[in-house]
Design an enzyme around this catalytic site. Structure first.
Site, PDB file in Angstrom:
ATOM      1  N   CYS A 142       0.682  -1.200   0.290  1.00  0.00           N
ATOM      2  CA  CYS A 142      -0.080   0.233  -0.334  1.00  0.00           C
ATOM      3  C   CYS A 142       0.903   1.164   0.220  1.00  0.00           C
ATOM      4  O   CYS A 142       1.995   1.271  -0.743  1.00  0.00           O
ATOM      5  CB  CYS A 142      -1.363   0.113   1.174  1.00  0.00           C
ATOM      6  SG  CYS A 142      -2.022   1.165   0.906  1.00  0.00           S
TER       7      CYS A 142
ATOM      8  N   ASP B 214      -3.596   1.326   9.920  1.00  0.00           N
ATOM      9  CA  ASP B 214      -4.314   2.115  10.265  1.00  0.00           C
ATOM     10  C   ASP B 214      -5.228   2.154  11.857  1.00  0.00           C
ATOM     11  O   ASP B 214      -5.740   3.005  12.160  1.00  0.00           O
ATOM     12  CB  ASP B 214      -6.019   1.815   9.562  1.00  0.00           C
ATOM     13  CG  ASP B 214      -5.484   2.097   8.334  1.00  0.00           C
ATOM     14  OD1 ASP B 214      -5.963   3.115   7.649  1.00  0.00           O
ATOM     15  OD2 ASP B 214      -4.683   1.198   6.933  1.00  0.00           O
TER      16      ASP B 214
HETATM   17  P1  RI2 Z   1       0.348   5.945   6.389  1.00  0.00           P
HETATM   18  C1  RI2 Z   1      -4.213   3.532   4.466  1.00  0.00           C
HETATM   19  O1  RI2 Z   1      -4.896   3.458   4.308  1.00  0.00           O
HETATM   20  C2  RI2 Z   1      -3.316   2.547   3.843  1.00  0.00           C
HETATM   21  O2  RI2 Z   1      -4.119   1.148   4.198  1.00  0.00           O
HETATM   22  C3  RI2 Z   1      -1.916   2.388   5.493  1.00  0.00           C
HETATM   23  O3  RI2 Z   1      -1.072   0.601   5.075  1.00  0.00           O
HETATM   24  C4  RI2 Z   1      -2.554   3.345   6.464  1.00  0.00           C
HETATM   25  O4  RI2 Z   1      -3.306   4.177   5.760  1.00  0.00           O
HETATM   26  C5  RI2 Z   1      -1.096   4.029   6.707  1.00  0.00           C
HETATM   27  O5  RI2 Z   1      -1.401   4.807   5.990  1.00  0.00           O
HETATM   28  P2  RI2 Z   1      -6.351   4.578   3.572  1.00  0.00           P
HETATM   29  O6  RI2 Z   1      -6.622   5.559   3.687  1.00  0.00           O
HETATM   30  O7  RI2 Z   1      -0.819   7.319   8.339  1.00  0.00           O
HETATM   31  O8  RI2 Z   1      -5.298   4.422   2.189  1.00  0.00           O
HETATM   32  O9  RI2 Z   1       1.273   5.594   7.085  1.00  0.00           O
HETATM   33  O10 RI2 Z   1      -7.398   3.321   2.779  1.00  0.00           O
HETATM   34  O11 RI2 Z   1       0.154   7.466   5.440  1.00  0.00           O
END
Ligand code: RI2
Length: 336
Positions: A148, A217
């Site tokens: 991701c 998350d």
């Molecule tokens: P940071 C994202 O969720 C991903 O799951 C990623 O691993 C997590 O947030 C943490 O991201 P989404 O909003 O806070 O894309 O480290 O569903 O940037």
């Protein structure tokens, strides 16, 4: 995927995001035009702060009701990433303290704005500190796999590169929204040797990997990780291959409600993210399922890298108890 672009230096002072109303912010969060657990928390804090700056009311109670209503709307935009309610609750905690001690409209306004700025600054600092702490555990020549698009995980990887460690990174594409493309583009642009792989190539690639580093998350009280769908598969394969599985996570991703027995809500998104409407119409008997997060058991997590240091999954309970006070107060403040 359309993203809300972060403002460049010099554009509108030092703000990370363009100015929006609470309703616009809610839509951008829900549609994932703004995504990433840390970013959504700062985005909501920014929108709430700007709302608090401009909201007009005759009495403190009326004003505090307006701020609370905005906070409630923002934190309901996405259910899984607990950074969102934690960030909003932290901001509300400042205003609530002022409201309950009999503050005027201006007192509550200032307290809310100051707490929001405090949250935004400490969130950005945390990502930097995580990079510095996590990079110390990366060895020269390490091959890293990530899943991701995580600012915190990328902070570790970029810092290790800055320290001159000759690293190589594999990025899972991360269906259905392909956030891995964003990560691969950013790391390659930074100068890091980066390879994009499809999610199903993860096991084949794991044989060449030294460390898996992912974002977060939410963290449950037992030390389990909730992160983007597919993360638990990466962790299982890392476990099988005896590859370290490391989670970069700010402490505002602790899910305090798991202390009192609630489970983390897993967001299920629109099925058009995995199949087109046309394909669906040609295959009316097919059912769909699109959960966008999964749970990795604590046994598969080697350690969390937080801004407070390296935390093993077994120590999450103690950390949660220590930090609970900062969010507890703002959970359920009545508007009147
Ligand atoms: P940071 C994202 O969720 C991903 O799951 C990623 O691993 C997590 O947030 C943490 O991201 P989404 O909003 O806070 O894309 O480290 O569903 O940037």
């Amino acid at each position: 995927m359309v993203h809300v672009e972060t403002l460049k230096d010099g554009e509108s002072s030092k703000e990370e995001f363009p100015k929006v109303t609470v309703d616009e912010a809610y839509d951008n969060l829900k549609s994932m035009r703004v995504h990433g657990a840390g970013r959504i928390a700062r985005y909501a804090a920014t929108a709430l702060r700007d709302h608090a700056k401009e909201a007009k009311a005759m009495t403190s109670r009326e004003y505090w009701g307006l701020v609370l209503k905005a906070g409630e709307k923002l934190r309901s935009a996405r259910p899984t990433a607990v950074s969102l309610p934690n960030g909003v609750n932290y901001v509300l905690y400042g205003g609530r303290t002022s409201f309950e001690s009999g503050g005027s409209v201006e007192d509550i306004r200032n307290a809310t704005v100051n707490t929001a700025d405090d949250f935004i600054t400490s969130s950005l600092d945390a990502v930097k500190q995580i990079g510095e702490i996590g990079a110390r555990r990366v060895k020269n020549g390490d091959v890293i796999l990530t899943h991701c698009n995580s600012e915190a995980a990328m902070s570790v990887i970029k810092k290790a590169y800055d320290m001159g460690k000759g690293i190589k990174v594999y990025c899972d594409e991360t269906r259905p929204k392909f956030q891995g493309h964003k990560t691969a583009a950013a790391l390659a642009a930074y100068g890091i040797d980066t390879t994009l792989i499809c999610d199903s190539a993860c096991r084949v690639t794991m044989g060449a990997v030294d460390k898996a580093i992912v974002g977060c998350d939410a963290i449950a009280v037992n030390g389990a990780l909730v992160n983007k769908i597919g993360t638990s598969q990466v962790a299982t394969m890392a476990h099988e291959s005896r590859v370290n599985f490391i989670v970069a996570a700010e402490t505002y991703k602790l899910d305090f409600k798991t202390l009192t027995g609630e489970l983390v809500d897993i967001e299920e998104r629109d099925y058009t993210e995995i199949a087109s409407k046309e394909w669906m119409s040609h295959n009316p008997k097919v059912r769909f399922s699109n959960p966008v997060f999964d749970v990795t058991p604590p046994e598969y997590v080697d350690y969390y890298v937080t801004e407070k240091g390296i935390i093993p999954p077994g120590a999450i309970f103690s950390l949660m108890k220590e930090l609970y006070q900062y969010t507890e107060g703002a959970q359920a403040t009545p508007a009147n």
